[in-house]
Design an enzyme around this catalytic site. Structure first.
Site, PDB file in Angstrom:
ATOM      1  CG  ASP A 231      -7.368   3.382  -0.692  1.00 24.55           C
ATOM      2  OD1 ASP A 231      -7.799   2.228  -0.625  1.00 24.55           O
ATOM      3  OD2 ASP A 231      -7.494   4.196   0.252  1.00 24.55           O
TER       4      ASP A 231
ATOM      5  CE  LYS B 188      -4.441   0.998   0.212  1.00 24.27           C
ATOM      6  NZ  LYS B 188      -5.595   0.198  -0.241  1.00 24.27           N
TER       7      LYS B 188
HETATM    8  P1  NDP Z   1     -12.948   8.034  -2.692  1.00 20.53           P
HETATM    9  O1  NDP Z   1     -11.856   9.005  -2.528  1.00 20.53           O
HETATM   10  O2  NDP Z   1     -13.549   7.821  -4.038  1.00 20.53           O
HETATM   11  O3  NDP Z   1     -14.164   8.375  -1.709  1.00 20.53           O
HETATM   12  C1  NDP Z   1     -13.962   8.448  -0.328  1.00 20.53           C
HETATM   13  C2  NDP Z   1     -15.261   8.814   0.345  1.00 20.53           C
HETATM   14  O4  NDP Z   1     -15.120   8.657   1.743  1.00 20.53           O
HETATM   15  C3  NDP Z   1     -15.674  10.244   0.113  1.00 20.53           C
HETATM   16  O5  NDP Z   1     -17.076  10.339   0.145  1.00 20.53           O
HETATM   17  C4  NDP Z   1     -15.055  10.951   1.302  1.00 20.53           C
HETATM   18  O6  NDP Z   1     -15.698  12.163   1.644  1.00 20.53           O
HETATM   19  C5  NDP Z   1     -15.228   9.925   2.382  1.00 20.53           C
HETATM   20  N1  NDP Z   1     -14.150  10.072   3.368  1.00 20.53           N
HETATM   21  C6  NDP Z   1     -12.818   9.874   3.166  1.00 20.53           C
HETATM   22  N2  NDP Z   1     -12.108  10.127   4.261  1.00 20.53           N
HETATM   23  C7  NDP Z   1     -12.987  10.503   5.184  1.00 20.53           C
HETATM   24  C8  NDP Z   1     -12.859  10.879   6.522  1.00 20.53           C
HETATM   25  N3  NDP Z   1     -11.660  10.942   7.150  1.00 20.53           N
HETATM   26  N4  NDP Z   1     -13.993  11.169   7.187  1.00 20.53           N
HETATM   27  C9  NDP Z   1     -15.204  11.101   6.559  1.00 20.53           C
HETATM   28  N5  NDP Z   1     -15.388  10.745   5.286  1.00 20.53           N
HETATM   29  C10 NDP Z   1     -14.289  10.447   4.609  1.00 20.53           C
HETATM   30  O7  NDP Z   1     -12.374   6.661  -2.101  1.00 20.53           O
HETATM   31  P2  NDP Z   1     -12.878   5.172  -2.347  1.00 20.53           P
HETATM   32  O8  NDP Z   1     -14.345   5.148  -2.517  1.00 20.53           O
HETATM   33  O9  NDP Z   1     -12.016   4.568  -3.367  1.00 20.53           O
HETATM   34  O10 NDP Z   1     -12.485   4.492  -0.951  1.00 20.53           O
HETATM   35  C11 NDP Z   1     -13.396   4.391   0.142  1.00 20.53           C
HETATM   36  C12 NDP Z   1     -12.966   3.276   1.066  1.00 20.53           C
HETATM   37  O11 NDP Z   1     -12.935   2.041   0.341  1.00 20.53           O
HETATM   38  C13 NDP Z   1     -11.562   3.421   1.672  1.00 20.53           C
HETATM   39  O12 NDP Z   1     -11.572   2.849   2.956  1.00 20.53           O
HETATM   40  C14 NDP Z   1     -10.712   2.560   0.748  1.00 20.53           C
HETATM   41  O13 NDP Z   1      -9.533   2.109   1.406  1.00 20.53           O
HETATM   42  C15 NDP Z   1     -11.659   1.412   0.488  1.00 20.53           C
HETATM   43  N6  NDP Z   1     -11.401   0.603  -0.693  1.00 20.53           N
HETATM   44  C16 NDP Z   1     -11.285   1.171  -1.926  1.00 20.53           C
HETATM   45  C17 NDP Z   1     -11.069   0.375  -3.024  1.00 20.53           C
HETATM   46  C18 NDP Z   1     -11.040   0.925  -4.398  1.00 20.53           C
HETATM   47  O14 NDP Z   1     -10.933   0.144  -5.346  1.00 20.53           O
HETATM   48  N7  NDP Z   1     -11.119   2.222  -4.604  1.00 20.53           N
HETATM   49  C19 NDP Z   1     -10.899  -1.077  -2.896  1.00 20.53           C
HETATM   50  C20 NDP Z   1     -11.121  -1.581  -1.559  1.00 20.53           C
HETATM   51  C21 NDP Z   1     -11.339  -0.748  -0.512  1.00 20.53           C
HETATM   52  P3  NDP Z   1     -15.052  13.570   1.191  1.00 20.53           P
HETATM   53  O15 NDP Z   1     -15.246  13.628  -0.284  1.00 20.53           O
HETATM   54  O16 NDP Z   1     -15.827  14.595   1.940  1.00 20.53           O
HETATM   55  O17 NDP Z   1     -13.612  13.503   1.606  1.00 20.53           O
HETATM   56  O1  2IT Z   2      -7.987  -1.448  -0.638  1.00 20.67           O
HETATM   57  C1  2IT Z   2      -7.927  -1.946  -1.774  1.00 20.67           C
HETATM   58  O2  2IT Z   2      -8.056  -3.157  -1.957  1.00 20.67           O
HETATM   59  C2  2IT Z   2      -7.719  -1.035  -2.904  1.00 20.67           C
HETATM   60  N1  2IT Z   2      -7.644   0.169  -2.707  1.00 20.67           N
HETATM   61  C3  2IT Z   2      -7.563  -1.595  -4.294  1.00 20.67           C
HETATM   62  C4  2IT Z   2      -6.160  -2.054  -4.529  1.00 20.67           C
HETATM   63  C5  2IT Z   2      -5.854  -2.491  -5.943  1.00 20.67           C
HETATM   64  O3  2IT Z   2      -4.679  -2.809  -6.156  1.00 20.67           O
HETATM   65  O4  2IT Z   2      -6.738  -2.530  -6.804  1.00 20.67           O
END
Ligand code: NDP
Ligand code: 2IT
Length: 445
Positions: free
Chosen positions: A166, A126
């Site tokens: 992420d 990561k």
């Molecule tokens: P994005 O940046 O697309 O969206 C993040 C969302 O979460 C936004 O709505 C943001 O609000 C909110 N957020 C982030 N940080 C905070 C915080 N400290 N407090 C409150 N709200 C928060 O990210 P993703 O959707 O890609 O990721 C979301 C989660 O999913 C994370 O935990 C990530 O690790 C996990 N994840 C993502 C994957 C992926 O493929 N993208 C895969 C597996 C897991 P705001 O816009 O106001 O900051």
């Molecule tokens: O938390 C996760 O699994 C991710 N942000 C996706 C990682 C990836 O390599 O697609």
């Protein structure tokens, strides 16, 4: 926790002071692993846990960049290459001001087990930066990404380490990162990053994969109790990549998603979230949920507060770590909750998980429930390696099979270790045994 593991835990905590999210992730895994060590004394003799908790390599670097006014900024970049027993390091990059080594290590540690559960040849890693993309222009984002890659490029590669997105890193950022990698190395090495654009080596379904996968996992859990998404009232946190596609999939399966959030508050939309409008506001305009409420009759925006105050039968936390605590969990349970699937990484605190489990709620931990994103990244790597690109239908079918497989493996492992229905135990043991076996087979490295 098993007493044989306590000493290892204490050493890990003492060696990594101040990294509280990493501690939390390690303790949560260790709590499941006692019974494994009864059956596999070789894991103790080989000090597998001690080795697993020490990243193979940790890189921390300076990222200087200039804003549109010509002012110089300096951020910190990270890449933690945690474990390569099963394949090249694989995991996302997070750009958020809260990022520090403890966050990157918790995410990298979780990623090892998650990636093992997918059954695909990917290790765990990561990275990210404490850079705050909010309010930055495209040109500023590009300069930051170029500077970040100017250091990172020497550490990554399709057979070494394959970053992706992420929080704060999506298709736009992956594009700028890929462009700079190509420019520096003079190689069109598609497999070095995943989450690429469709016309230049990306995979269909990768943008949807994490959210879709989380809902597929939840659907499989519901099936074990003769239920489905049809008619469920769903509450989602976040409104980014994972949340938007989780909402879309849940509604496709017949649920009504009545709420979602961002860091400033949440919206309630009793008619069901309008996904096209949400996507337009958040992904195209990069706006706020207040913009959604202003344009959607019948919805309302609540500033601050907790989205978990909204009543629902299924909760999908898709924002960030530790966003759902014990009090929120108790409130959800008393409001009629039946299932939780974590789209985010470690969104539920340990006390929230206890509340859910004691209440008999179906609970799918992130390292199993959100593995669809990284699994589809591995499908992107497969397509890149064979210079092929698959149809949406075929790729979605593969994702579905992978998620059903993860669900079934977690359930079977939980049964095997005397904890039926406990997906936390199933995911932790299932992922761990696979990595531990590979580590022992590869010798002391
Ligand atoms: P994005 O940046 O697309 O969206 C993040 C969302 O979460 C936004 O709505 C943001 O609000 C909110 N957020 C982030 N940080 C905070 C915080 N400290 N407090 C409150 N709200 C928060 O990210 P993703 O959707 O890609 O990721 C979301 C989660 O999913 C994370 O935990 C990530 O690790 C996990 N994840 C993502 C994957 C992926 O493929 N993208 C895969 C597996 C897991 P705001 O816009 O106001 O900051
Ligand atoms: O938390 C996760 O699994 C991710 N942000 C996706 C990682 C990836 O390599 O697609």
């Amino acid at each position: 926790m098993d007493s044989r593991l306590e000493a290892v835990r204490d050493t890990v905590l003492a060696r990594n002071p101040g990294e509280k999210e990493f501690h939390q992730a390690v303790i949560e895994v260790f709590e499941s692993l006692g019974p494994v060590h009864d059956r596999h004394p070789e894991f103790l003799e080989g000090a597998v846990l001690e080795r697993l908790c020490e990243p193979e390599r940790q890189i921390i670097f300076r990222v200087p960049w200039t804003d549109d006014a010509g002012r110089v900024h300096v951020n910190r970049g990270f890449r933690v290459e945690f474990n390569s027993a099963l394949g090249p390091y694989k995991g996302g990059l997070r750009f958020h001001p809260s990022v520090y080594l403890g966050i990157v290590k918790f995410l990298g540690f979780e990623q090892i087990f998650k990636n093992a559960l997918t059954g695909m040849p990917i290790g765990g890693g990561k990275g990210g930066s404490d850079f705050d993309p909010r309010g930055r222009s495209d040109a500023e984002i590009m300069r930051f990404c170029q500077s970040f890659m100017t250091e990172l490029y020497r550490h990554i590669g399709e057979y070494t380490d394959v970053p992706a997105g992420d929080i704060g890193v999506g298709g736009r950022e992956i594009g700028y990162l890929f462009g700079q990698y190509k420019r520096i190395t003079n190689r069109y090495e598609s497999g070095v990053l995943t989450g690429k654009g469709i016309s230049w080596g990306g995979s269909l379904v990768r943008p949807e994969a994490t959210g879709y996968g989380t809902v597929i996992f939840a659907q499989e859990m519901l099936k074990t109790r003769g239920q489905s998404f049809d008619g469920q009232r769903v509450v989602v946190s976040g409104s980014g990549n994972v949340a938007i596609h989780a909402i879309a999939k849940a509604q496709f399966l017949g649920a009504t998603v009545v709420a979602c959030s961002d860091s400033a508050g949440y919206i309630v939309d009793e008619a069901g979230i309008d996904v096209a409008l949400l996507s337009q506001v958040k992904e195209v305009e990069r706006g706020r949920l207040t913009d959604y409420a202003a344009r959607r009759p019948g919805s309302n925006h609540v500033a601050g507060g907790s989205v978990w105050d909204v009543t629902g039968t299924v909760a999908l936390p898709c924002a960030t770590q530790n966003e759902l605590d014990g009090d929120a969990a108790a409130k959800l349970v008393s409001n009629g909750l039946i299932a939780v699937a974590e789209g985010a990484n470690m969104p539920s605190t340990r006390s929230a998980v206890s509340v859910f489990q004691e209440a008999g709620i179906l609970f799918g931990p992130g390292k199993a429930a959100n593995a669809g994103g990284v699994a589809t990244s591995a499908l992107e790597m497969q397509q890149n390696a064979s210079r092929d690109s698959w149809s949406f239908e075929h790729t979605e079918q593969r994702l579905t099979e992978i998620m059903v497989g993860i669900h079934d493996r977690c359930a079977a492992t939980a049964d095997e270790y005397g904890a039926p229905g406990n997906y936390v135990v199933g995911a932790n043991i299932g992922g761990f045994v696979k990595v531990a076996d590979a580590m022992l087979a590869q010798g002391l490295i």
